[in-house]
Structures are given as C-alpha cells and as structure tokens.
Write a protein that holds these residues in place. Sequence first.
Motif, PDB file in Angstrom:
ATOM      1  N   LEU A 105       5.864  12.276  41.653  1.00 40.55           N
ATOM      2  CA  LEU A 105       6.239  10.984  41.846  1.00 40.55           C
ATOM      3  C   LEU A 105       5.204  10.018  41.676  1.00 40.55           C
ATOM      4  O   LEU A 105       4.090  10.173  42.646  1.00 40.55           O
ATOM      5  CB  LEU A 105       6.926  10.669  43.154  1.00 40.55           C
ATOM      6  CG  LEU A 105       7.634   9.258  43.353  1.00 40.55           C
ATOM      7  CD1 LEU A 105       8.782   8.887  42.383  1.00 40.55           C
ATOM      8  CD2 LEU A 105       8.206   9.062  44.672  1.00 40.55           C
ATOM      9  N   LEU A 106       5.061   9.179  40.642  1.00 42.33           N
ATOM     10  CA  LEU A 106       4.002   8.221  40.387  1.00 42.33           C
ATOM     11  C   LEU A 106       4.346   6.724  41.220  1.00 42.33           C
ATOM     12  O   LEU A 106       5.879   6.351  41.077  1.00 42.33           O
ATOM     13  CB  LEU A 106       4.045   7.840  38.825  1.00 42.33           C
ATOM     14  CG  LEU A 106       3.583   8.841  37.956  1.00 42.33           C
ATOM     15  CD1 LEU A 106       3.592   8.482  36.399  1.00 42.33           C
ATOM     16  CD2 LEU A 106       2.290   9.392  38.372  1.00 42.33           C
ATOM     17  N   LEU A 107       3.395   6.354  41.967  1.00 36.47           N
ATOM     18  CA  LEU A 107       3.518   5.159  42.447  1.00 36.47           C
ATOM     19  C   LEU A 107       2.775   4.109  41.569  1.00 36.47           C
ATOM     20  O   LEU A 107       1.335   4.138  41.405  1.00 36.47           O
ATOM     21  CB  LEU A 107       2.991   4.825  43.856  1.00 36.47           C
ATOM     22  CG  LEU A 107       2.748   3.713  44.562  1.00 36.47           C
ATOM     23  CD1 LEU A 107       4.286   3.181  44.858  1.00 36.47           C
ATOM     24  CD2 LEU A 107       2.199   3.679  45.957  1.00 36.47           C
ATOM     25  N   GLY A 123      10.441  13.219  31.837  1.00 32.66           N
ATOM     26  CA  GLY A 123      11.359  13.333  33.006  1.00 32.66           C
ATOM     27  C   GLY A 123      10.318  13.382  34.319  1.00 32.66           C
ATOM     28  O   GLY A 123      10.656  13.844  35.358  1.00 32.66           O
ATOM     29  N   ILE A 124       9.554  12.488  34.142  1.00 37.05           N
ATOM     30  CA  ILE A 124       8.603  12.083  35.466  1.00 37.05           C
ATOM     31  C   ILE A 124       9.252  10.585  36.058  1.00 37.05           C
ATOM     32  O   ILE A 124       9.501   9.739  35.390  1.00 37.05           O
ATOM     33  CB  ILE A 124       7.329  11.829  35.015  1.00 37.05           C
ATOM     34  CG1 ILE A 124       6.543  13.205  34.519  1.00 37.05           C
ATOM     35  CG2 ILE A 124       6.225  11.519  36.305  1.00 37.05           C
ATOM     36  CD1 ILE A 124       6.636  14.218  35.210  1.00 37.05           C
ATOM     37  N   HIS A 125       9.653  10.674  37.343  1.00 42.03           N
ATOM     38  CA  HIS A 125       9.927   9.738  38.075  1.00 42.03           C
ATOM     39  C   HIS A 125       8.921   8.852  38.659  1.00 42.03           C
ATOM     40  O   HIS A 125       7.637   9.089  38.884  1.00 42.03           O
ATOM     41  CB  HIS A 125      10.925  10.039  39.182  1.00 42.03           C
ATOM     42  CG  HIS A 125      12.131  10.452  38.562  1.00 42.03           C
ATOM     43  ND1 HIS A 125      13.076   9.555  37.884  1.00 42.03           N
ATOM     44  CD2 HIS A 125      12.935  11.795  38.636  1.00 42.03           C
ATOM     45  CE1 HIS A 125      14.098  10.256  37.466  1.00 42.03           C
ATOM     46  NE2 HIS A 125      14.071  11.579  38.023  1.00 42.03           N
ATOM     47  N   TYR A 126       9.226   7.360  38.865  1.00 45.39           N
ATOM     48  CA  TYR A 126       8.062   6.672  39.423  1.00 45.39           C
ATOM     49  C   TYR A 126       8.684   5.575  40.268  1.00 45.39           C
ATOM     50  O   TYR A 126       9.907   5.180  40.328  1.00 45.39           O
ATOM     51  CB  TYR A 126       7.586   5.885  38.160  1.00 45.39           C
ATOM     52  CG  TYR A 126       8.301   5.023  37.385  1.00 45.39           C
ATOM     53  CD1 TYR A 126       8.674   3.687  37.568  1.00 45.39           C
ATOM     54  CD2 TYR A 126       8.863   5.413  36.189  1.00 45.39           C
ATOM     55  CE1 TYR A 126       9.529   2.972  36.890  1.00 45.39           C
ATOM     56  CE2 TYR A 126       9.715   4.844  35.415  1.00 45.39           C
ATOM     57  CZ  TYR A 126      10.169   3.287  35.637  1.00 45.39           C
ATOM     58  OH  TYR A 126      10.881   2.640  35.011  1.00 45.39           O
ATOM     59  N   VAL A 127       7.868   4.970  41.173  1.00 43.42           N
ATOM     60  CA  VAL A 127       8.371   3.825  41.952  1.00 43.42           C
ATOM     61  C   VAL A 127       7.240   2.760  41.799  1.00 43.42           C
ATOM     62  O   VAL A 127       6.259   3.011  41.701  1.00 43.42           O
ATOM     63  CB  VAL A 127       8.394   4.142  43.468  1.00 43.42           C
ATOM     64  CG1 VAL A 127       8.736   2.852  44.277  1.00 43.42           C
ATOM     65  CG2 VAL A 127       9.326   5.237  43.707  1.00 43.42           C
ATOM     66  N   ASP A 128       7.879   1.643  41.218  1.00 43.75           N
ATOM     67  CA  ASP A 128       7.014   0.756  40.487  1.00 43.75           C
ATOM     68  C   ASP A 128       7.054  -0.648  41.400  1.00 43.75           C
ATOM     69  O   ASP A 128       8.113  -1.101  41.993  1.00 43.75           O
ATOM     70  CB  ASP A 128       7.394   0.060  39.176  1.00 43.75           C
ATOM     71  CG  ASP A 128       6.526  -0.832  38.468  1.00 43.75           C
ATOM     72  OD1 ASP A 128       5.413  -0.677  38.681  1.00 43.75           O
ATOM     73  OD2 ASP A 128       6.921  -1.797  37.962  1.00 43.75           O
ATOM     74  N   SER A 147      12.692   4.827  38.724  1.00 48.44           N
ATOM     75  CA  SER A 147      13.489   5.613  37.741  1.00 48.44           C
ATOM     76  C   SER A 147      14.408   6.515  38.344  1.00 48.44           C
ATOM     77  O   SER A 147      15.276   7.022  37.606  1.00 48.44           O
ATOM     78  CB  SER A 147      12.661   6.105  36.684  1.00 48.44           C
ATOM     79  OG  SER A 147      11.622   7.019  37.497  1.00 48.44           O
ATOM     80  N   ASP A 148      14.042   7.135  39.590  1.00 54.00           N
ATOM     81  CA  ASP A 148      14.960   7.883  40.322  1.00 54.00           C
ATOM     82  C   ASP A 148      16.030   7.196  40.939  1.00 54.00           C
ATOM     83  O   ASP A 148      16.053   6.274  41.859  1.00 54.00           O
ATOM     84  CB  ASP A 148      14.227   8.582  41.281  1.00 54.00           C
ATOM     85  CG  ASP A 148      15.237   9.722  42.042  1.00 54.00           C
ATOM     86  OD1 ASP A 148      16.228   9.642  42.353  1.00 54.00           O
ATOM     87  OD2 ASP A 148      14.483  10.702  42.688  1.00 54.00           O
ATOM     88  N   ALA A 149      17.483   7.110  40.455  1.00 56.55           N
ATOM     89  CA  ALA A 149      18.364   6.564  40.888  1.00 56.55           C
ATOM     90  C   ALA A 149      18.641   6.678  42.521  1.00 56.55           C
ATOM     91  O   ALA A 149      19.121   5.701  42.998  1.00 56.55           O
ATOM     92  CB  ALA A 149      19.667   6.686  39.949  1.00 56.55           C
ATOM     93  N   ASP A 150      18.395   7.944  42.750  1.00 55.22           N
ATOM     94  CA  ASP A 150      18.762   7.926  44.432  1.00 55.22           C
ATOM     95  C   ASP A 150      17.746   7.247  45.203  1.00 55.22           C
ATOM     96  O   ASP A 150      18.151   6.625  46.184  1.00 55.22           O
ATOM     97  CB  ASP A 150      18.398   9.454  44.922  1.00 55.22           C
ATOM     98  CG  ASP A 150      19.638  10.374  44.097  1.00 55.22           C
ATOM     99  OD1 ASP A 150      21.029   9.780  44.197  1.00 55.22           O
ATOM    100  OD2 ASP A 150      19.367  11.614  43.897  1.00 55.22           O
ATOM    101  N   ILE A 151      16.536   7.227  44.801  1.00 51.81           N
ATOM    102  CA  ILE A 151      15.425   6.379  45.560  1.00 51.81           C
ATOM    103  C   ILE A 151      15.813   4.951  45.570  1.00 51.81           C
ATOM    104  O   ILE A 151      15.789   3.935  46.394  1.00 51.81           O
ATOM    105  CB  ILE A 151      14.261   6.360  44.870  1.00 51.81           C
ATOM    106  CG1 ILE A 151      13.506   7.978  45.291  1.00 51.81           C
ATOM    107  CG2 ILE A 151      13.253   5.254  45.543  1.00 51.81           C
ATOM    108  CD1 ILE A 151      12.169   8.083  44.892  1.00 51.81           C
ATOM    109  N   SER A 345      13.345   6.065  52.119  1.00 55.91           N
ATOM    110  CA  SER A 345      13.475   5.850  50.510  1.00 55.91           C
ATOM    111  C   SER A 345      13.112   6.971  49.817  1.00 55.91           C
ATOM    112  O   SER A 345      13.873   7.361  48.731  1.00 55.91           O
ATOM    113  CB  SER A 345      12.759   4.557  50.165  1.00 55.91           C
ATOM    114  OG  SER A 345      13.261   3.287  50.815  1.00 55.91           O
ATOM    115  N   ILE A 346      12.219   7.788  50.152  1.00 53.99           N
ATOM    116  CA  ILE A 346      11.441   8.638  49.471  1.00 53.99           C
ATOM    117  C   ILE A 346      11.843  10.099  49.800  1.00 53.99           C
ATOM    118  O   ILE A 346      12.081  11.220  49.325  1.00 53.99           O
ATOM    119  CB  ILE A 346      10.088   8.591  49.317  1.00 53.99           C
ATOM    120  CG1 ILE A 346       9.978   7.367  48.375  1.00 53.99           C
ATOM    121  CG2 ILE A 346       9.375   9.564  48.266  1.00 53.99           C
ATOM    122  CD1 ILE A 346       8.411   6.886  48.225  1.00 53.99           C
TER     123      ILE A 346
END
Length: 415
Positions: A105-107, A123-128, A147-151, A345-346
């Motif tokens: 998971l990219l921050l 297909g790599i998710h991130y939190v911006d 990009s992860d809808a659950d997060i 959240s994560i």
Amino acid sequence: MKPYDKIVCLPDLLRGTRAFPEACFDLAREPILQGCGVDIGYSPEVRTRNSAWTDGGFDPDEFRRLAGMDGESAEARKALWAALYHAVPSRAVDYLFTFISADTLLLTCEIPPWLRDACRDRGIHYVDLRLSPLRFGRDFYVCVRSSDADIGRRVAEFAVATEEIRMEAAMLAANVRMHQRELQDYGRYHFDDLNGALLFVGQTPLDASLLGPEGRSLRCSDFADRLRLLCQGRRLLYKGHPLATEFAEEERAQLERITGQAAAPCPLNAYQILSTHDDVELVGISSGMLQEAPWFGKTAHVLFRPFVPVDVPGTPEAPGAPADCEGYQQVHFQTFLAPAFWCQSITPGRPLPRPVAALTPVPHHHGREIFNQYWDYAKVMIWQRNLWMEGFERSGGGLLRQRIEALEQGAARGQ
C-alpha cells in the motif's frame, strides 16, 4: 477485505520541493506504527535510513535519469516536471514498480497523475494526502483519498461533518465583519464596495493545479470566451497571488485585454472578500478560494478543475469538479495524528498495538504552526487584534516609534 502488512511512503520524485511531503510522512509514521503495527520507513530520498527502498536497491537518481531529468539545471527541472506531470516515460515507471510488490500500500502526498494511473494499471493501491482547500477552520483539515474503496469508506467515518464546516465559516465571517464594522464606525478605514463585481483570483504560475493534460500551465487566455461571458454586466476586479507579484501584473493586463475593461486590483484579503454581504462573484482557474466561496454564500466559477476535489456529505459537488471525480475526505489534523484513525482505516479488526488511541487535544492552529501554512487566515488572526499591537508596543515598538519621531524632528530642524 485486503489486509496491508506493507506500507511504504512515496513522494513525487520529479518535483523539486520535499519539505511538505516529507513532513506528512514524518507525522504519519508513528501513528501508523502504533495503530497498524506497520513501519512505513522513509521515502526514497532519505538515503541515510534503512527502508524498503534503500534495502531493495532503488535509486531515485536513476529513476530521474530514465525519466529524462538527469543533469538538468534547477530551472530546467521545473519545466520538465510540468511536462512530465501527466505522463512519464514507461522505462522510468517500469523501473520504479520493479521495487513495489503487489501487496504494497503506497502512502503518497499530492500524487501526480502519472503515478496514479500507473498504480491503477498495476493494481497497486495508495492512500494520498493533501491539505484541504477549505482553510477557514480553527485548524486546517487533512484530505485523504484511497484507491481502495474499502479504505475510502472507512476514512469517511472520520470525515468532518458538514454542519461543523458551516459553523466554522459562520464564525469566521462574523469575526471579520465585526472588525470591519469597528473600523468603519470610527471612520478609520473605508472598505471597497464589491457590489456587482466579478473578482478573478490569481495563483502562482507553477501551481500544480494549473497543469493541463498536455503538460502546459494554463493561463486565463485559455478561457477567454468564458471570461468575456462572465464579465457581462459586472465590473472586473483582480486579486493577485502575494508570492507572484510580477506574474500577477502580467495576468491582470491579460485579463484587461481579454475582457476589454479595467481589472482593478483588490486589496482585501480572502476572508474580507468572502465574508462581505456585497454581491460579488469569484472566478479563477483552480484556486482553493473558489471552493471556500460557497460556504460563505458566494458564487464561484472554476474555469479548470479543483486540485483537491472535496467530498462533503450532503453538499453539492465541489464547483468545477469533474462528474466522475473521486473526492477527498477531510479529517481533522488531530484525527490524522491518531493511531486509532489509521488502525480503523487500514487494518480494521486488529487491536491497537499500543494503548494510545489518540493524543490529548492538540493546541489551536497546531497544524498551521507545524507546516507554517496560514495563508490569508494569518490576517484574520492578527488584523485589528489588540494583543498583537500591545505585544509590539511592549517589546520595543513604543521606543522605536519615539526614536523615529525624534529623528524626524531633528531632520525638520536641520540637525
């Protein structure tokens, strides 16, 4: 629900400024460690500390070389950053993602479009992370989008309530109007009449929000037809960016050529403009002030799109935001510092590895002070404030005034 046991921080490696993203990562590191039990390490630019990047052998200079920025001057790199903002050569992107495993998971901080698109394709998710364009609260809000809808859904549970934002705007407007009336009552200052005006809000020329898909920084001339239409029946005012005075004069002259009318400079600060009862409309390319305007009952026209489209439940879409745009969630700065926020959240379902769910209440303006980002809120804090004036007097200002008066009197006597 996908568990994330590997979180790494990644700034925009092509952008020359590092202070803001590194500060965001530094502030998030300990809350994520305590809340999620995951050490995010350091960004690739911090080479003196062991991290997932340096241990793996990633070289940010090699990435920049592959992107075409190697050996360029500082000024040339600025221009190249703009040109590469939306699209980076595939050889550089492939090199970068060689060091990013599928379970990472990219921050990120102000993720550029090329990196956002590359994450989606792989297909790599991130939190911006970004700072909110709504800057009138008692402290700023941190904007979060994943990009992860659950997060994203879990972050929304911590979002600042619409009613609270409305209260913040109402309190600030009342504050500003009170001090304006006080000055007017005593006849010490006359404020410009904004009735019937269209006020253009300028920005700095290299603002990331101005970069179009082709990598060119947009200007008011790109929206000439719409500006001419909006100006019909309204006089034109111009509020330039205080950090781009030379560019502001060029932009004001360009507005006058486009509209065929004078664009008088507006000396009022952002919250004096937004708090007025006058009938004034705002226009600009992508200034955050345009997103603040509706909270003060003002009409705003966004010519391009917001840099940080904000998703506020129960309110219309941010003015100018694309219909398919995923909005950012706003959380309080204190929430951003809380291990419980990151855990829920994560890594929901995991117990907090440490007993501290959140810090005790942090001081007023704590985020603003850390980042040294006050914008026009600084003027609200010190304008017509007796404490600041008394502080100046008691810390030597009174003696300085006496000395200047003595020198002036001596000069008048020819001494």
